[in-house]
Scaffold this active site. Structure first.
Site, PDB file in Angstrom:
ATOM      1  N   GLU A 145      -2.423  -7.364   7.295  1.00 40.56           N
ATOM      2  CA  GLU A 145      -1.048  -7.269   7.798  1.00 40.56           C
ATOM      3  C   GLU A 145      -0.863  -8.159   9.029  1.00 40.56           C
ATOM      4  O   GLU A 145      -1.823  -8.579   9.678  1.00 40.56           O
ATOM      5  CB  GLU A 145      -0.706  -5.808   8.124  1.00 40.56           C
ATOM      6  N   HIS A 149       0.825  -1.211   0.000  1.00 42.44           N
ATOM      7  CA  HIS A 149       0.000   0.000   0.000  1.00 42.44           C
ATOM      8  C   HIS A 149       0.862   1.265   0.000  1.00 42.44           C
ATOM      9  O   HIS A 149       2.056   1.224   0.326  1.00 42.44           O
ATOM     10  CB  HIS A 149      -0.919   0.017   1.224  1.00 42.44           C
TER      11      HIS A 149
END
Length: 198
Positions: A82, A9
């Site tokens: 994550e 990201h």
């Protein structure tokens, strides 16, 4: 064989602020992060992808939406979230190392066996869930190209695993914010890394 366009990201405030460990904390991209995703959109113009997948966290969703240009419906997969960094969430490494140097040393030496932040995930748990995702992608998208937006921790652990590296060396792989990593997965030939940080 499936071709994977893998992104981390774009920048978040945690990245910009001394690289705080964001983990499962759900924060948006900064203005710079949005610009990074827009840059990636231009780099991806030559690729035709059949599917777009991302982590459920907003920073990954935003990056995927911008970088893909909404070419296909975005598919959120929880296996791409994550690492759970436990007690390290929201802290810079200098802070949590001072608080508990042994927990950090355990993670550095054997992340497959020790939980990040003492109560988070082990590297083995991360690999198991991420590998499950990629196994499904290989079955469903054979012969096609797929865009995947994930996170620094899971991406590097998965790359280290696929390259046959000890997981303790995963931090030697650098994946920049909203930079392109390109690889193929094949049932016979296995994993081939074609580009890193393009």
């Amino acid at each position: 064989m499936v071709t994977i366009i893998l992104l981390r990201h774009g920048e978040t405030a945690y990245n910009a602020n001394g690289n705080q460990y964001c983990g499962r904390t759900d924060i948006a991209l900064t203005g710079k992060g949005v610009d990074q995703a827009r840059r990636m959109r231009h780099l991806l113009e030559g690729y035709n992808f059949e599917g777009i997948f991302c982590s459920p966290l907003i920073r990954a969703c935003q990056t995927a939406e911008i970088a893909s240009g909404a070419a296909h419906e975005l598919q959120v997969d929880n296996r791409l979230i994550e690492i759970d960094f436990g007690q390290w969430e929201g802290k810079c490494s200098s802070e949590f190392i001072a608080e508990d140097p042994q927990a950090w040393e355990n993670w550095l030496q054997s992340p497959e066996d020790y939980a990040a932040g003492k109560v988070g995930e082990t590297g083995r748990q991360v690999i198991d869930r991420v590998k499950s995702f990629y196994d499904d992608i290989l079955e469903r998208y054979d012969g096609k190209t797929v865009l995947i937006v994930g996170h620094n921790g899971i991406n590097r652990l998965f790359l280290a695993y696929q390259l046959g590296m000890p997981l303790a060396n995963y931090r030697r792989i650098v994946q920049e914010n909203s930079a392109l990593t390109l690889f193929t997965l094949d049932k016979v030939a296995g994993f081939n890394l074609l580009k890193l940080n393009a």
